[in-house]
Design a protein around this motif. Structure first.
Motif, PDB file in Angstrom:
ATOM      1  N   UNK A  81     -23.490  13.580   4.654  1.00 23.97           N
ATOM      2  CA  UNK A  81     -23.629  12.513   5.731  1.00 23.97           C
ATOM      3  C   UNK A  81     -24.784  12.059   5.811  1.00 23.97           C
ATOM      4  N   UNK A  82     -25.849  12.326   4.928  1.00 23.19           N
ATOM      5  CA  UNK A  82     -27.176  11.602   4.790  1.00 23.19           C
ATOM      6  C   UNK A  82     -27.056  10.362   3.889  1.00 23.19           C
ATOM      7  N   UNK A  83     -26.025  10.531   2.973  1.00 23.18           N
ATOM      8  CA  UNK A  83     -26.084   9.537   1.932  1.00 23.18           C
ATOM      9  C   UNK A  83     -24.784   9.038   1.914  1.00 23.18           C
ATOM     10  N   UNK A  84     -23.734   9.276   2.928  1.00 20.25           N
ATOM     11  CA  UNK A  84     -22.713   8.572   3.194  1.00 20.25           C
ATOM     12  C   UNK A  84     -22.884   6.990   2.851  1.00 20.25           C
ATOM     13  N   UNK A  85     -21.877   6.104   2.209  1.00 24.56           N
ATOM     14  CA  UNK A  85     -21.971   4.689   2.288  1.00 24.56           C
ATOM     15  C   UNK A  85     -23.034   4.365   1.127  1.00 24.56           C
ATOM     16  N   UNK A  86     -23.906   5.208   0.740  1.00 26.71           N
ATOM     17  CA  UNK A  86     -24.659   4.417  -0.561  1.00 26.71           C
ATOM     18  C   UNK A  86     -23.842   4.703  -2.055  1.00 26.71           C
ATOM     19  N   UNK A  95     -28.601   4.769   6.516  1.00 26.62           N
ATOM     20  CA  UNK A  95     -28.577   3.471   7.171  1.00 26.62           C
ATOM     21  C   UNK A  95     -29.029   2.325   5.850  1.00 26.62           C
ATOM     22  N   UNK A  96     -29.405   2.917   4.750  1.00 29.98           N
ATOM     23  CA  UNK A  96     -29.839   2.011   3.747  1.00 29.98           C
ATOM     24  C   UNK A  96     -28.856   1.132   2.872  1.00 29.98           C
ATOM     25  N   UNK A  97     -27.532   1.379   3.184  1.00 24.74           N
ATOM     26  CA  UNK A  97     -26.407   0.804   2.671  1.00 24.74           C
ATOM     27  C   UNK A  97     -26.400  -0.825   2.933  1.00 24.74           C
TER      28      UNK A  97
END
Lengths: 208, 208, 208
Positions: B202-207, C82-84
């Motif tokens: 969940x901490x890196x989702x979307x990266x 949030x970085x994406x």
């Protein structure tokens, strides 16, 4: 010594080609194969120089070495598909390079007044670290740690060279004798598939 | 300091054995396990010396260290199958080695007049880089970056040591206190499976 | 030069964040992402300094650089999800960092009186070795050897910078021109997916 230097230039060219071929297999681009070829050819001497604190590092003092390695890598990129005819030539030049790197590495450490054991080790490092760094850049367990008497040939060559010098043999004769014997050892090791003992499952059963 | 030196020699022997065991698991030959054992034992100090420009590098100034590491690797090759009885001994010696390496690394950086933060970091590098290089040669993501409070123990030991010295505690007392506290921390971390926070999907989702 | 130094500090922060993100993906703990972030940000300059024998190494002379990289890694650990939204910002800062690292690397080698080819190469090494070491620690074949015109941008920037200086252009103008052109090249390479030729199966068929 001119002969040794000539062998060295041929050897770094051959090593750069072997590095370039592995880079092509890994899908590297033109820059990647130039870097991998140069690391394969010059990485052993670089590791030795950094460990010994022997500055400037070889290819920084002699940037023309990079012309050989980068040129060889680029040429390899375009003719690689024809190189399998030359496999035997490669194997011989690679063996010659291994023993030449080793003798040169011993010379560098001796010029710094190192302990004889460090002289031999500097030869071995010069001989094998290029291939070791190449394999690490390709994320493979280094072949030199697993297969064939590659490092052992470097160790034998270095030990013989240092022993001959300590016995009072002249520098030129000692390096020629070490080069010849080491090269013969390498050829026989490849021809007869000599190997060091490695270890079987039963040796490590029970270790986690 | 004699006690620290004795611990050091025991520690490089134990680290060399741990490197040799991993080499055997990777199917390395006898040369490979000697090199991997030596890199595991001496790689931390070597990395520190090269980064600090502290020449000659430890094992080049003291080649007898190589006798310990190579000897330990060869012996391990032949007795490894019996070593699982000794797992607890290994873990303790490894913990002792970690804190000893750290204190020694701090001493080297201090002798060069480094900034306190670099002194602590030199200790940490000495403590952990051997295992890190071992894992890279075996193409594994270094364990020290993933698991347990290994690097944290080195950081704690180095910080405590530097703080004690800055507080005016004598060198011998400071190193003994740092060694003891660091070792205790390591033992507790292993016994109770303490870990640093790591990160979930969940901490890196979307990266990407 | 203040502008270059400011760009440098922004760049090591951004590179540390990119290293930290890759560490999180590999399941590293907090210490691991701090180390990976710092290696990514400072590894290029460190490799250059060690190869050139340029001591003290950058972050040892200026330990405050570590405050930036470690701070950036820790912050990344907590805000990565949030970085994406910032992917485009990252790509731009990374490009700026690449050319800034390159120009700084050229300056260091020039200050040591290196041959022009070594000056350019020192720039390239400074530009790309951080990412290369990051990928090796994560046991991936380094991206910089496979994809996009990353190293090529560093090479172009270094060549242009050295050429401008040799043409007698002042140092500040030369670095600004090289930074601007290199950055533009990088942006165009990413926008239009420019690539160096790499090699297909047919090129290496028959090689064993």
């Amino acid at each position: 010594m001119t002969l040794l230097h000539t062998i060295y230039l041929i050897a770094i060219t051959a090593e750069a080609m072997s590095g370039a071929i592995m880079g092509m297999r890994k899908g590297m681009d033109l820059f990647g194969i130039c870097l991998l070829g140069s690391v394969t050819a010059l990485g052993g001497g670089t590791a030795r120089d950094i460990l010994l604190g022997h500055y400037p590092v070889g290819w920084i003092a002699n940037p023309e070495y990079l012309t050989f390695t980068i040129g060889a890598a680029i040429v390899t990129g375009f003719i690689a598909r024809h190189l399998h005819h030359l496999r035997m030539v490669f194997l011989l030049v690679d063996g010659l390079g291994l023993v030449a790197f080793t003798v040169i590495g011993c010379d560098v450490a001796m010029s710094m007044g190192s302990h004889p054991s460090i002289v031999v080790l500097a030869g071995v490092i010069t001989g094998i670290f290029g291939g070791l760094l190449r394999d690490m850049l390709c994320t493979q367990v280094p072949m030199v740690l697993q297969r064939e008497l590659y490092a052992t040939v470097a160790l034998f060559t270095g030990l013989l060279y240092v022993a001959l010098l300590h016995a009072g043999i002249g520098s030129n004769s000692a390096s020629l004798l070490a080069l010849g014997s080491g090269f013969l050892f390498r050829v026989l090791a490849v021809a007869f598939h000599w190997r060091l003992p490695s270890f079987q499952d039963k040796d490590i059963r029970g270790l986690d």
